[in-house]
Design a protein around this motif. Sequence first.
Motif, PDB file in Angstrom:
ATOM      1  N   THR A  58       0.818  -1.208   0.000  1.00  0.00           N
ATOM      2  CA  THR A  58       0.000   0.000   0.000  1.00  0.00           C
ATOM      3  C   THR A  58       0.850   1.256   0.000  1.00  0.00           C
TER       4      THR A  58
ATOM      5  N   THR B 226       0.736   4.112  -2.847  1.00  0.00           N
ATOM      6  CA  THR B 226       0.375   5.489  -2.502  1.00  0.00           C
ATOM      7  C   THR B 226       1.384   6.474  -3.070  1.00  0.00           C
TER       8      THR B 226
ATOM      9  N   GLN C 144       0.703   9.436  -5.939  1.00  0.00           N
ATOM     10  CA  GLN C 144       1.055  10.832  -5.703  1.00  0.00           C
ATOM     11  C   GLN C 144       2.014  11.346  -6.778  1.00  0.00           C
TER      12      GLN C 144
ATOM     13  N   ALA D 244      -7.722   8.039  -3.422  1.00  0.00           N
ATOM     14  CA  ALA D 244      -8.842   8.159  -2.483  1.00  0.00           C
ATOM     15  C   ALA D 244      -9.323   6.789  -2.022  1.00  0.00           C
TER      16      ALA D 244
ATOM     17  N   TYR E 183      -6.956   5.639   0.651  1.00  0.00           N
ATOM     18  CA  TYR E 183      -7.225   6.296   1.933  1.00  0.00           C
ATOM     19  C   TYR E 183      -8.460   5.700   2.607  1.00  0.00           C
ATOM     20  N   ARG E 184      -9.470   5.385   1.844  1.00  0.00           N
ATOM     21  CA  ARG E 184     -10.675   4.785   2.426  1.00  0.00           C
ATOM     22  C   ARG E 184     -10.375   3.401   2.993  1.00  0.00           C
TER      23      ARG E 184
ATOM     24  N   GLN F 242      -7.467   2.386   4.109  1.00  0.00           N
ATOM     25  CA  GLN F 242      -6.658   2.576   5.314  1.00  0.00           C
ATOM     26  C   GLN F 242      -7.502   3.033   6.496  1.00  0.00           C
ATOM     27  N   ALA F 243      -8.562   3.788   6.209  1.00  0.00           N
ATOM     28  CA  ALA F 243      -9.412   4.282   7.301  1.00  0.00           C
ATOM     29  C   ALA F 243     -10.116   3.144   8.020  1.00  0.00           C
TER      30      ALA F 243
ATOM     31  N   GLN G  72      -8.700  10.686   8.316  1.00  0.00           N
ATOM     32  CA  GLN G  72      -8.402   9.905   7.119  1.00  0.00           C
ATOM     33  C   GLN G  72      -9.562   9.942   6.129  1.00  0.00           C
TER      34      GLN G  72
ATOM     35  N   ARG H  50      -9.510  13.202   4.390  1.00  0.00           N
ATOM     36  CA  ARG H  50      -8.450  13.183   3.373  1.00  0.00           C
ATOM     37  C   ARG H  50      -8.908  12.441   2.121  1.00  0.00           C
ATOM     38  N   ALA H  51      -9.596  11.322   2.320  1.00  0.00           N
ATOM     39  CA  ALA H  51     -10.112  10.564   1.176  1.00  0.00           C
ATOM     40  C   ALA H  51     -11.162  11.362   0.419  1.00  0.00           C
TER      41      ALA H  51
ATOM     42  N   THR I 197      -9.507  14.104  -1.698  1.00  0.00           N
ATOM     43  CA  THR I 197      -8.856  13.533  -2.883  1.00  0.00           C
ATOM     44  C   THR I 197      -9.888  13.083  -3.914  1.00  0.00           C
TER      45      THR I 197
END
Length: 743
Positions: free
Chosen positions: A462, A466, A470, A487, A490-491, A493-494, A505, A508-509, A512
Motif C-alpha cells: 500500500t 500510494t 502521488q 482516495a 485512503y478509504r 486505510q481508514a 483519514q 483526506r479521502a 482527494t
Amino acid sequence: MPHSFCSRLLPVIFCLALFPAMKANAQIDAPTPIQEVDPDSEPADDSSDDSAYEDEEPTPKRGAKNKKGKGRVQEDEEEPEEEVPAAKNPKTPEPPAPPTGTPATPPTGTPGTTPTAAPKAEAPKADAASRPPPPLLAPRVSDADLLAVWERWTEARKKGDMEAASQGQKDLLKLRDEVSATDFDAFSVSLLRESRAKLEKKDLSGAVQVAEAAVALSPNLPYAHFALADAYARKDLGSVGRYAGEIQAGIGALAKDPRFWRPALANLGAMALLALLATAVAVVGVLFARRLRYILHDFHHVFPRGMGRWQSIAVAAAILLMPILLRMGVVPVLLVMFGAMALYLSLAERAVAGVLLALAGVIPLAGGLIAQSTVFAGTVAEDVYVLERGGFTGDDAAARVLARQAAKEATFAELFALGRYQSRRGQLEDAANAYKAAAALKQRNALLLTNYGNVLLASGDTDAATRLYQEAQQADGSLAAAPYNLAQVYRRQAKAMDDAQLSAQLQRAAETMNVAQGLDGSLVGRDVPPDDRLLVNLLLLSPQLPWNEIIALADGKAAGTRVENQLDRLLMGTAGMAARIYPAVLALLFFLLGYGRDQLRASKSCDKCGRPVCRRCDPDLGMGAFMCSQCTNVFARKGVVPEPLRARKQAEVQRHQTWMGRLALALGALVSGAGHIFWGRPVRGAIYSFLFLLSLTAILLRDGVLRAPYGEAPLYLKMIPVGLLLLPLYLLSLRGLRKQQTE
C-alpha cells in the motif's frame, strides 16, 4: 611518542579515505519513482495455481519474505509477535488465507472478537485498530478460461436449456467486467452468424435475442449493432426508434474505432482516386472523339498529295495506338490523345484536360499515401489494440509483444499495453516486469505510474502504491485516475484505524475524491464492488493509452510502397521520380501548344455544318474564319449559290445540329457531364462526371479494397448515400444540358 602521534592521525586518514567514495556515490543518478518504491527488479517466484482468483490460492509459507516494498517486510517482522495470543487460544478461528501478492494479515482473531490471551483492558480497542481492510482480489483468467465458459453457453443453447444458457451468458458478461475487457468480438461474431441463420429460418424472436446477446458482449462492435437493427426491422418495421437507434450506435462505434474506420477511409480514398482516373478518361475521350475528324484531316496534309486518305488514317491509328500496343500504361495513352488534339481545343477544354492529366499522374503517389496512413491489420498497433481491449485472443497478442521484447524491439506503448493486460488478467508479477521495462523507456509517465500503483496495491504494498499515485498526480494534474485510486487507498486505510484517526483519514479521502471527480464528472456515483468480493479491476481505475499513441504504431510504409509501385506499373509505365513529373510536364507543354493553332494553320470545326475549316484546302478563308467555304458561300455571300443548293445546305446544317444535340444527350444519359463536355461546357461537365463516376465507383466497389475485420458494414449504409447523390445529380445534369441546347 611516535606511536601515540600516529594513533591520533588515524581518524583523519580514515575520513580522507572515505571522501572519494562519498563523492562517487553522490554522482549516481537519482532513482526513478518506480525504483524508489521497488528497487528489486528480480521477479518473484511464480507458484503454479489453477484457481480463477488470487484469494483462492493456498496460504503462503510463513517463512517466505516479500521483496516488494518496505511495508511487507515490516509486517513479516511483526508477525511472530502477533501469533502468540492466537496460539494460546485454540478456540479462536484462523482468518482466511490472504491472496497471493496480498500482505499476510496478523491472525489476531476474527473481527469484533477480543483475543482471550490479551491481559490489558485496551485489548478490544487495539484489536479494532489492527483490523485489516478486506483483501483485494485479482482475477486469474486466461483465454482458455473464457473459451470454456463460452463453450458451456454454446452447448446450453444447442440443447435448448434456457436456464443454463441464461446463466452462461451472465457468467461470460461477469468475466468480461471482472477482467475489465471492453468487448469479446470473436464471441459476438459467432452470435451474429447464429442470428443470421435464425433470420433465414424466419425465427425472428430468436434472431433478436441472439443479436442482443452479441451487443451485450461487444457494445463497441459496430456490426453487432447493425445486425440487431436488421433483426429489429424484420421483426417490427414500425418500431423505427429501435432499429434507428442501433444504426446510429453502430455508426458511432465504427467512427470511433480505428480498426474499422481506417479501412472505411481507405476504401473511400480508393473510390475517389478511381473516380478521378475515370473522369480524366471520360473528359479526354469525349474531347478526342469530338475532334478526331479534324485531327485526321490535318494529318493527311502531312503526306504527299498522291497518298490515299485511308493510308494516312492507318498511319495515324498506328501512332495513336502505340502506347496501348507497347503497354505503356493508361496515362501515356491519355497524354498522346491530348497532344494530338491540343491544337483543336478551346482554352477551357485544354485547361480541364491538362489539370486532370496532371492529377492522374499523382494517383500512384496518393494511393501509396492512403495505404500507408490507413493500414492497421497486421501491424504492431493491432497487437496493442487487442491488449488494450483485453478481450479474447489477447494471449496471442501478448505472446507477440513478449517476443519483440525478447528481441529488444518492443516500444513503450507495447510494454505498457502488455503490463496493463497482464495486470487485469491477474498476472501481477509479469505485469510488474512489463511496467519496469516500460519505465526504462519513458520516465515519469502518469499513466504508467498509476497502473503500476494498481499492481503494487493488488500485491499488498500500500505504501509504495500510494507514493506512485502521488507521483502520477504531480506528473499529470489532468489525470483523474491517480487521485481516484489514491482516495480508494485512503478509504481502505481508514477501515483499519481507530476512532481518533478515522475522521481525519476519511476527510483526506473525500478531498482527494473531490479532486478526481472535478477532473472527470463521470466518477460521481461510480459503483465500487462489495467488500466480500473486492476485485481490484472494478475498484481501481486503469487508464489506457491514448489513441494517437496506438495509431502511431501502425507502420504502413511497406504497404504504401507496394501499392505505389503497382499503380505506377499500371498507370504510368514507369516508376520513380520520372513517373511523378512527366505527366504534368507534358500536359503543360500540350496546353501551351494549343496557342499555336493559327501559326500552324490547324483546321477547326464549322459552326454550321461541322465540316473542317481548313486554310490549306481553301486559301481564300481568312485566319479568323469560323465557317467552311460552303457555308460561307451559302450564308455569308448572297446570290452566289442557287436557291435549291441553299435549301439543301440548310437541311444539311439542320441535320447536323440535330445529330450533335442527340449525341450530346446520349452521352449525358450514359455518363452525367459527358454531354456538357461534348457540347462545349468542359468545367461543368468535368464536375458532373466526377460526382457521377464517384457514385458509380461506390456501387462497383461496395465490398471495398481494404477489408475490415469480421466483415463489412451493411449494404444499405453505402447505397443510401450513393442513391441520394446519384439520382438528383443524374436528373439535374440532363435537365441542364437540355436547357443549354434550347438557348
